[in-house]
Scaffold this active site. Structure first.
Site, PDB file in Angstrom:
ATOM      1  N   ASP A  78       0.881  -1.261   0.169  1.00  0.00           N
ATOM      2  CA  ASP A  78      -0.017  -0.004  -0.195  1.00  0.00           C
ATOM      3  C   ASP A  78       0.797   1.387  -0.095  1.00  0.00           C
ATOM      4  O   ASP A  78       0.125   2.357  -0.397  1.00  0.00           O
ATOM      5  CB  ASP A  78      -0.932   0.024   1.329  1.00  0.00           C
ATOM      6  CG  ASP A  78      -1.711  -0.860   1.081  1.00  0.00           C
ATOM      7  OD1 ASP A  78      -2.121  -1.559   0.166  1.00  0.00           O
ATOM      8  OD2 ASP A  78      -2.832  -1.093   1.650  1.00  0.00           O
ATOM      9  N   SER A 474      -4.955   5.375   5.574  1.00  0.00           N
ATOM     10  CA  SER A 474      -3.948   3.680   5.875  1.00  0.00           C
ATOM     11  C   SER A 474      -3.476   4.152   7.519  1.00  0.00           C
ATOM     12  O   SER A 474      -4.505   5.075   7.666  1.00  0.00           O
ATOM     13  CB  SER A 474      -2.022   4.425   5.874  1.00  0.00           C
ATOM     14  OG  SER A 474      -1.219   4.058   6.210  1.00  0.00           O
TER      15      SER A 474
END
Length: 561
Positions: A78, A474
């Site tokens: 990510d 995140s």
């Protein structure tokens, strides 16, 4: 044994012939066949060494009397996918991983499964797939990386690197200082060192009882981690040989295990992504777990461990040295009724038996309940006219002055548009940044918003600007960042009808997210509404867009149109 389907009887001679080609001998056909779902991939720091774990697991399974079969899943980093269209593929990769586990395990009728994940979507994807197969299963993750340090000794991590971009853009740090952070934020292999999504999920594996103690905190590639890998391999063979349905994954990861996961999540201030993933996991487990129930848990669990990004000086290794997740659970259990201590774990113990001797070794790292950072948990589900089906905020990472906030909206229809606007100083103190059409359907793919939230922090706006989105964040995100707004803009949710200058109100204590605009004004806007649509060229993302549900349902794929 389940594998007898492919290895027993005269009619399975062709099957055995193929298996002999892989090196099997007569004696192997009486042993349990164990699937090893590895997620080795070179480009992910938490995964590039997992082929070594796979070989260790193979050898340990053979030594314990099983027959190992390694297969791989994909993975997305990510952090590397952040801030560009690569992030569109991150959440969808969870579904591919789940499908691949189900496919390999069921096509070959393997008896048991050991999963070797580590980062972000790989952990929940493997859990979801394993639940569909529902055989004895053990998880053993790669482990966290150590924290980095700047030249002056200050502890840093990946969140520091993202925030440094905003600081550099503002002239607060030099090129040399940015380079120092870049080179030292991620010093070793492992999942990024804070309580980001990967370590949150690896920690919750302990709480759910599907991994061995230390799974979420013992550093990657250390002797202790290698011993854990060997022990997990030995244990899966024991479970497979028992040939007892009590070890099937759904009998361990049940409704009580899901509850326990959320309790530990609240106590440790886990990533907001855990809500999305745990709701999806609950669905695969056949557990009815409405999103409203999360607040009931949060309101009763003290937040006793604060870890980066919420507290930048504390990382997973510090939690491990302070007693680990077992110590956290033991402290939680001092307030009776919060954890289901009678629930089973893969070691054969109940959760209560597992944590019986656990102790806090450093009360500055893991606090006592009475000295908690907060008497409520580190995550909150917000409701209101802007989020009738819920939105998620990591309260553990919010400054006290931002927990009740009213601000004026500044709207962006995509993450790139928002990043440009923030970099051009369009966002001012008192604003609520609205990033929409980034939900599961709208993106599609529900991008993480670490880049804009890190810019807001790095530019010194973290204590005066909030952000709401139908996308997600995140685990490294901090600040008043409210995500997973449902219904999303692409579904016609109210977030689609916000205009610049509107007043938006949030109150994390009251679980409130509200647009303070009259119903008449909203009705007039809806009458003239022209929906914004992101162009989707990818065939996979088009399929995903057609099938994905919203965030309040875990963004799982529908099985019927």
């Amino acid at each position: 044994m389940r594998s007898d389907t492919i290895k027993k009887g005269f009619d399975k001679a062709p099957h055995r012939s193929l298996l002999r080609a892989t090196g099997l001998r007569d004696e192997d056909f009486d042993k349990p066949f164990i699937g090893i779902a590895n997620s080795y991939i070179d480009i992910i720091p938490g995964h590039f060494f997992l082929h070594e774990y796979g070989e260790i697991v193979k050898a340990a399974i053979r030594e314990a009397g099983g027959v190992p079969f390694v297969f791989n899943t994909i993975g997305v980093d990510d952090g590397i996918a952040m801030g560009h269209d690569g992030m569109l593929y991150s959440l969808p990769s969870r579904e591919i991983i789940a499908d691949s586990i189900e496919t390999v395990m069921n096509a070959h009728k393997l008896d048991a499964l050991i999963c070797i994940p580590n980062c972000d979507k790989i952990v929940p994807g493997m859990i979801m797939g394993a639940l569909r197969v529902n055989v004895p299963t053990v998880f053993v993750s790669g482990g966290p990386m150590a924290a980095g340090h700047k030249k002056d000794g200050t502890p840093i991590d990946l969140a520091t690197a993202f925030e440094a971009v905003g600081e550099h853009a503002e002239g607060k740090i030099t090129d040399e200082e940015l380079y120092d952070i870049e080179c030292n934020a991620c010093p070793s292999g492992g999942s990024c060192s804070g309580m980001f999504t990967a370590n949150s999920m690896n920690t919750l594996c302990e709480a759910m009882g599907i991994a061995l103690p230390g799974n979420g905190t013992v550093l990657a590639m250390t002797p202790r981690r290698i011993e854990m890998v060997k022990a997990a391999a030995k244990r899966i063979v024991e479970m497979a040989k028992a040939d007892d349905s009590k070890y099937n994954l759904k009998n361990v990861l049940n409704e009580k295990a899901v509850h326990n996961a959320f309790v530990v999540d609240m106590a440790m201030g886990g990533s907001s992504n855990t809500v999305l993933h745990m709701l999806a996991i609950a669905r695969e487990a056949g557990v009815d777990f409405p999103i409203e129930k999360i607040n009931e848990i949060a309101d009763n669990v003290a937040h006793i461990a604060k870890i980066s990004p919420s507290l930048t000086t504390v990382h997973m290794d510090d939690i491990d040295k302070a007693g680990g997740v077992n110590a956290v659970m033991k402290e939680i259990s001092r307030r009776g009724g919060l954890l289901y201590l009678e629930n089973p774990t893969v070691t054969g113990e109940t959760l209560g038996e597992r944590i019986a001797d656990a102790k806090i070794l450093n009360e500055e790292i893991i606090h006592r309940n009475e000295n908690a950072y907060s008497q409520v948990g580190g995550l909150s589900i917000l409701f209101g006219n802007l989020a009738t089906e819920g939105a998620v905020v990591k309260t553990a990472g919010i400054e006290l002055n931002m927990r009740q906030f009213k601000g004026t909206a500044i709207c962006f229809n995509s993450q790139p548009e928002a990043i440009t606007g923030i970099m051009k100083h369009k966002v001012k103190p008192g604003n609520v940044v609205v990033i929409r059409y980034e939900g599961p359907k709208g993106g599609p793919g529900m991008q993480e918003m670490l880049a804009p939230t890190a810019l807001i922090q790095g530019m010194g706006l973290g204590d005066s600007v909030a952000l709401i989105t139908d996308g997600r964040f995140s685990g490294a995100t901090k600040g008043a960042s409210i995500g997973h707004v449902s219904p999303e803009a692409a579904e016609g949710g109210l977030i689609a009808f916000i205009e610049d200058g509107d007043e938006i109100e949030l109150d994390t204590d009251k679980h409130l997210l509200r647009l303070n605009v009259s119903d008449d004004v909203i009705a007039a806007r809806k009458a003239n509404y022209k929906p914004y649509k992101n162009e989707v060229k990818s065939k996979w993302l088009k399929r995903y867009q057609l099938l994905v549900s919203n965030a309040s349902n875990g963004a799982v794929l529908k099985t019927e149109l």
